[in-house]
Design a protein around this motif. Structure first.
Motif, short mmCIF file in Angstrom:
data_model
loop_
_atom_site.label_atom_id
_atom_site.label_comp_id
_atom_site.label_asym_id
_atom_site.label_seq_id
_atom_site.Cartn_x
_atom_site.Cartn_y
_atom_site.Cartn_z
N GLU A 202 1.17 3.56 35.70
CA GLU A 202 2.30 2.16 35.93
C GLU A 202 2.90 2.32 34.34
N VAL A 203 4.79 1.57 34.90
CA VAL A 203 5.13 1.65 33.48
C VAL A 203 6.09 0.86 33.35
N ARG A 204 6.16 0.16 32.05
CA ARG A 204 6.68 -1.59 31.89
C ARG A 204 7.81 -1.19 31.07
N ILE A 205 8.72 -1.91 30.86
CA ILE A 205 9.62 -2.00 30.44
C ILE A 205 10.52 -2.96 29.37
N ALA B 63 -1.99 6.27 32.15
CA ALA B 63 -2.53 7.58 31.35
C ALA B 63 -1.95 8.53 32.56
N GLY B 64 -1.01 8.70 33.70
CA GLY B 64 -1.08 9.20 34.36
C GLY B 64 0.62 9.39 34.70
N ALA B 65 1.62 8.87 33.89
CA ALA B 65 2.77 8.27 34.63
C ALA B 65 3.49 9.56 34.10
N ARG B 66 4.51 10.32 34.32
CA ARG B 66 4.93 11.22 34.29
C ARG B 66 6.50 10.93 33.64
N TRP B 67 6.87 11.47 32.48
CA TRP B 67 8.20 11.35 31.96
C TRP B 67 9.20 10.83 33.08
N LEU C 60 -0.19 4.19 26.78
CA LEU C 60 0.43 3.02 25.40
C LEU C 60 1.73 2.74 25.72
N GLU C 61 2.04 2.21 24.19
CA GLU C 61 3.04 1.73 24.22
C GLU C 61 4.18 2.02 23.16
N THR C 62 4.92 2.80 23.08
CA THR C 62 6.01 3.42 22.54
C THR C 62 7.46 2.46 22.63
N GLY C 63 7.82 3.30 21.32
CA GLY C 63 9.38 2.59 21.36
C GLY C 63 10.28 3.12 21.87
N LEU C 64 11.23 2.66 22.31
CA LEU C 64 12.59 3.21 22.96
C LEU C 64 13.59 3.48 22.48
N VAL C 65 14.76 4.85 22.41
CA VAL C 65 15.85 4.57 21.67
C VAL C 65 17.15 4.51 23.41
N PRO C 66 18.36 4.21 22.18
CA PRO C 66 19.69 3.16 23.39
C PRO C 66 20.39 5.09 23.18
N VAL C 67 20.17 5.06 24.33
CA VAL C 67 20.40 6.69 24.81
C VAL C 67 20.70 6.54 26.27
N THR C 68 21.86 6.94 27.06
CA THR C 68 22.81 6.48 28.29
C THR C 68 22.44 8.11 28.77
#
Length: 454
Positions: free
Chosen positions: A87-90, A101-105, A192-200
């Protein structure tokens, strides 16, 4: 497909089951995994059940998502497969991703992009995001933003005792330090929870040269000189790829020795093109893929294979790269090397060289370059590859600081692997990590922490 449900323990597979072979295979096909049991978990409750059973049955536990970083052959014990925990949640307002844990980039990149955000992903979108981050996470945007581990906010962990922990800087500060950069072997990380960066978008791609027509050593000297004084917004890797003259390759690649500089620049594209101009003047460019690309297409910068295959790799983080040693390294790993060996040298520094606000276990931040060797194993004896590396890597010894966990493949095989494992961290960090291991996994239930020995 034969699956036996065992209540709260979830599904258990043994060698006689039809799904066993599929569940024990992964991206790395060069090493054999033959666990006594496989637990393909689909929930945290199933992880707790699997760990509890393993502890009570005396089965050592290995954990795997995509299988890119499989360290070597293994026999017996239990393999917990976390790839279904994907699962990926934003949270676009907090600029945070929750990643299973199983999500890919690739999943994280696609989920973040509609919000104008990006993760600190690696060069290959098919790699497991959580496992890569636990090892530090050297990404395409590293010099701009640091390691992926630097941006982790929390880690969900199932311990050897079956306890569920949400590990943060406030709740478990020492464990939070160790999980971010040395996170394999303390338990099962479920998310895990991680920060994202403002890059498009990035200005990225590569410049390629013919290594048979232009001196590879001269190209390397030009690139290392070019990296001096670059802005943090420019991340780059020098790669030397000697393609064999083999019928399975496209005709354009057979027998080619390609030297490529790959970049990802987060600044203005026109400034990125200006910064690349000195490299264009080094020699005839055989291929130019530099352009502005959406971050969702960032996997094309390195364009790494997404088909499972067999490989072996090692690396060294170095303070600097002596020109003579660099030239000899390329000579030993070029077209005349015993077996195809890819050499990749990544420029470090920038944000990678700075401790984050909450320090973590990522080591050797003073390094200027990471030198990686990767060898294909199809038809090649791993022992021959290790022997070859034993001749090549000592060239870097005068400037070597240690090794990167993300790019240490095949450590469990061959002589000297314990010495290589210790080089993943300095002595002080190893002491702290060993203390964490004794606290959270005192019986050594979880396999995969040789870097904590000694």
């Amino acid at each position: 497909m034969t699956l036996r449900n065992v209540g709260t323990n979830g599904v258990v597979l043994e060698a006689r089951d039809s799904a066993y072979a599929r569940e024990t295979s992964g991206f790395q096909t060069g090493f054999t995994q033959r666990p006594e049991q496989v637990r393909p978990v689909a929930s945290v409750a199933e992880v707790v059940g699997a760990v509890t059973h393993a502890r009570e049955a005396g089965l050592p536990v290995r954990v795997r998502a995509t299988g890119h970083g499989t360290p070597g052959n293994s026999e017996g014990g239990m393999l917990i497969s976390t790839r279904r925990l994907d699962e990926v949640r934003i949270d676009p307002h907090a600029r945070v991703a929750r990643i299973g844990a199983g999500a890919r980039w690739s999943q994280v990149i696609e989920a973040a992009a509609p919000h104008g955000l990006a993760p600190l992903s690696g060069s290959s979108p098919g790699v497991g995001a959580v496992s890569y981050t636990l090892g530090g996470g050297l990404g395409l945007l590293g010099r701009s933003w640091g390691y992926a581990a630097d941006h982790v906010r929390s880690v969900d962990l199932v311990t050897a005792g079956g306890e569920q922990l949400r590990v943060t800087a406030d709740s478990e500060p020492e464990l939070f330090w160790g999980l971010r950069g040395a996170g394999h072997g303390f338990g099962v990380v479920t998310a895990l929870e991680t920060g994202l960066v403002p890059v498009t978008h990035v200005y990225g791609g590569g410049l390629s040269f013919d290594g048979r027509e232009t001196d590879p050593g001269a190209l390397l000297r030009a690139w290392t000189g070019w990296t001096a004084g670059l802005p943090d917004a420019m991340s780059s890797t020098f790669a030397a790829l000697p393609f064999p003259d083999a019928p399975m390759l496209p005709p354009a690649l057979r027998g080619r020795y390609a030297i490529t500089v790959r970049v990802a620049y987060t600044g203005d594209p026109e400034e990125g093109a200006r910064l690349m101009a000195p490299l264009r003047a080094v020699g005839p460019v055989t291929e130019d893929t530099l352009r502005t690309i959406p971050y969702t297409g960032s996997g094309h910068i390195h364009d790494e294979p997404d088909t499972p295959h067999a490989y072996y790799g090692d690396n060294a983080v170095v303070r600097d790269l002596d020109p003579a040693a660099g030239a000899e390294l390329l000579a030993l790993t070029g077209p005349d090397a015993p077996g195809m060996t890819i050499t990749q040298i990544t420029h470090l520094g920038g944000a990678l060289g700075r401790e984050p606000a909450v320090p973590n276990a990522v080591p050797y931040r003073e390094g200027r370059f990471l030198v990686r060797l990767l060898s294909m194993l199809q038809g090649t004896d791993p022992a021959a590859v290790r022997a070859h590396y034993a001749r090549v890597l000592p060239l870097l010894a005068p400037s070597a600081l240690g090794r990167s966990l993300n790019f240490a493949f095949g450590d469990a095989d061959g002589d000297g692997h314990e010495e290589r494992a210790r080089a993943l961290y300095g002595s002080h960090a190893r002491g702290r990590l060993a203390g964490l291991k004794k606290t959270y996994d005192p019986t050594g239930l979880f396999v995969g922490s040789r870097h904590l020995d000694g």
